[in-house]
Design an enzyme around this catalytic site. Structure first.
Site, PDB file in Angstrom:
ATOM      1  N   ASN A  73      29.031  -1.672 -17.595  1.00 51.78           N
ATOM      2  CA  ASN A  73      30.052  -0.625 -17.692  1.00 51.78           C
ATOM      3  C   ASN A  73      29.627   0.507 -16.769  1.00 51.78           C
ATOM      4  OD1 ASN A  73      31.796   1.423 -18.366  1.00 51.78           O
ATOM      5  ND2 ASN A  73      31.079   1.652 -20.490  1.00 51.78           N
ATOM      6  N   TRP A  74      30.297   0.601 -15.656  1.00 49.97           N
ATOM      7  CA  TRP A  74      29.894   1.592 -14.649  1.00 49.97           C
ATOM      8  C   TRP A  74      30.333   3.012 -15.015  1.00 49.97           C
ATOM      9  CZ3 TRP A  74      30.972  -1.011  -9.209  1.00 49.97           C
ATOM     10  CH2 TRP A  74      30.241  -2.212  -9.137  1.00 49.97           C
ATOM     11  N   LYS A  75      31.196   3.098 -16.003  1.00 52.00           N
ATOM     12  CA  LYS A  75      31.734   4.409 -16.439  1.00 52.00           C
ATOM     13  C   LYS A  75      32.351   5.130 -15.246  1.00 52.00           C
ATOM     14  CE  LYS A  75      28.563   4.355 -20.301  1.00 52.00           C
ATOM     15  NZ  LYS A  75      27.765   5.092 -21.272  1.00 52.00           N
ATOM     16  N   HIS A  98      35.545   2.463 -26.625  1.00 53.08           N
ATOM     17  CA  HIS A  98      34.211   2.976 -26.295  1.00 53.08           C
ATOM     18  C   HIS A  98      34.036   4.360 -26.931  1.00 53.08           C
ATOM     19  CE1 HIS A  98      30.755   4.404 -24.067  1.00 53.08           C
ATOM     20  NE2 HIS A  98      30.512   3.154 -23.747  1.00 53.08           N
ATOM     21  N   GLU A 121      32.802   6.990 -25.885  1.00 51.96           N
ATOM     22  CA  GLU A 121      33.164   8.128 -25.026  1.00 51.96           C
ATOM     23  C   GLU A 121      34.670   8.360 -25.041  1.00 51.96           C
ATOM     24  OE1 GLU A 121      31.065   6.645 -21.620  1.00 51.96           O
ATOM     25  OE2 GLU A 121      29.171   7.024 -22.656  1.00 51.96           O
ATOM     26  N   GLU A 171      27.593  -0.519 -30.257  1.00 53.16           N
ATOM     27  CA  GLU A 171      26.957   0.542 -29.478  1.00 53.16           C
ATOM     28  C   GLU A 171      26.739   1.767 -30.360  1.00 53.16           C
ATOM     29  OE1 GLU A 171      27.774  -0.160 -24.949  1.00 53.16           O
ATOM     30  OE2 GLU A 171      29.149   1.330 -25.736  1.00 53.16           O
ATOM     31  N   GLY A 216      23.080   6.355 -23.432  1.00 53.80           N
ATOM     32  CA  GLY A 216      22.664   7.322 -22.422  1.00 53.80           C
ATOM     33  C   GLY A 216      21.522   8.221 -22.843  1.00 53.80           C
ATOM     34  N   SER A 245      21.368   2.193 -23.954  1.00 58.58           N
ATOM     35  CA  SER A 245      20.061   2.301 -23.308  1.00 58.58           C
ATOM     36  C   SER A 245      19.374   0.944 -23.089  1.00 58.58           C
ATOM     37  CB  SER A 245      19.149   3.260 -24.087  1.00 58.58           C
ATOM     38  OG  SER A 245      19.694   4.572 -24.072  1.00 58.58           O
ATOM     39  N   GLY A 259      25.107   0.236 -19.540  1.00 61.82           N
ATOM     40  CA  GLY A 259      25.662   1.404 -18.842  1.00 61.82           C
ATOM     41  C   GLY A 259      24.863   1.716 -17.601  1.00 61.82           C
TER      42      GLY A 259
HETATM   43  P1  13P Z   1      23.762   3.272 -21.366  1.00 59.05           P
HETATM   44  O1  13P Z   1      23.301   1.869 -21.072  1.00 59.05           O
HETATM   45  O2  13P Z   1      23.776   4.149 -20.155  1.00 59.05           O
HETATM   46  O3  13P Z   1      23.062   3.862 -22.543  1.00 59.05           O
HETATM   47  O4  13P Z   1      25.316   3.148 -21.785  1.00 59.05           O
HETATM   48  C1  13P Z   1      25.674   2.208 -22.717  1.00 59.05           C
HETATM   49  C2  13P Z   1      27.134   2.123 -22.761  1.00 59.05           C
HETATM   50  O5  13P Z   1      27.812   3.036 -23.199  1.00 59.05           O
HETATM   51  C3  13P Z   1      27.773   0.905 -22.266  1.00 59.05           C
HETATM   52  O6  13P Z   1      29.119   0.867 -22.582  1.00 59.05           O
END
Ligand code: 13P
Length: 254
Positions: free
Chosen positions: A9-11, A94, A96, A164, A170, A210, A231
């Site tokens: 997931n590149w966000k 998600h 976020e 998650e 993150g 993470s 992520g």
């Molecule tokens: P990180 O791997 O940066 O913690 O993010 C996880 C995530 O939200 C994947 O959707």
């Protein structure tokens, strides 16, 4: 019996040229890895050029969000109809999106239905906040999220769920494999309660939060954990490759 899956997931990262460069840096190697489904979820604007790069490759595409209506006056939104020919997966719910864009379980439920209506596979994210975790509410939270997201949805073993925990996203503070495994079992029994045991056994459930090349082995060694939603580590070609390779190697033995 469940094909392991590693999704990146590149966000909200990478410009179009950066996205192309990142795919180019990984593609040959990714294609060589069997036994794991590999999914990249770049920002919408990079979807078309990346789809072209992925022609004939075993790497699949996903998006990070989607609206549920087919078309119409929904300024700024992207519909499943627009995505049918561009991607196979869509990340829904998600944390976020729940947190910054006020997505409710009811909206996520509509989106899950919208995705299935057009054959796009949802990667449904669930997970508890730190305070909920500390209050021993993890089970209650994920059970509620799964039940509401799947309300009125026809049973489908295609569904992918990502557990998650919000406190692990993150933060560099991943859950332990044991914690993830315990909650994933709860998620699987919840799905079994809604859709029946046979389907629930076939649904893939990933861990996210993470995940790095340093800890992926721990997660995929656990038979309950079918892979990872990655992520920040998915933005580094070498690290993402290492994660996918380790998952393939370990899952071949688990
Ligand atoms: P990180 O791997 O940066 O913690 O993010 C996880 C995530 O939200 C994947 O959707």
């Amino acid at each position: 019996m469940r094909l392991p899956l590693i999704a990146g997931n590149w966000k909200m990262n990478t410009t179009v040229p950066e996205a192309i460069k990142l795919v180019a840096a990984m593609l040959t190697e990714l294609n060589r890895i069997d036994g794991v489904e590999k999914v990249l979820c770049p920002p919408f604007v990079s979807l078309v050029p990346i789809k072209e790069l992925l022609q004939g490759s075993s790497v699949k595409l996903g998006v990070q969000n989607m609206y549920f209506e087919d078309k119409g006056a929904f300024t700024g939104e992207i519909s499943p109809v627009m995505l049918i020919d561009l991607c196979q997966y869509v990340i829904l719910g998600h944390s976020e999106r729940r947190q910054y864009f006020n997505e409710t379980d009811a909206l996520i439920n509509q989106k899950v239905k919208g995705a299935f209506r057009f054959g796009i596979v949802p990667i449904l994210c669930v997970g508890e906040h730190l305070e909920e975790n500390e209050a021993d509410m993890t089970k209650v939270v994920v059970t509620r999220q799964i039940k509401l997201a799947l309300q009125g949805v026809n049973p489908s073993a295609q569904l992918v769920v990502a557990y998650e925990p919000v406190w692990a996203i993150g933060t560099g503070k991943a859950a332990t494999a044991e914690q993830a495994s315990t909650t994933i079992s709860v998620i699987r029994s919840t799905i079994a309660g809604v859709w029946g045991k046979e389907i629930a056994q076939r649904v893939r459930i990933l861990y996210g939060g993470s995940v790095t090349q340093g800890n992926i082995a721990e997660f995929v060694t656990d038979a309950e954990i079918d892979g990872a939603l990655v992520g920040s580590a998915s933005l580094k070609a070498e690290e993402f490759l290492s994660i996918v390779k380790q998952a393939a190697l370990i899952k071949a033995r688990v």
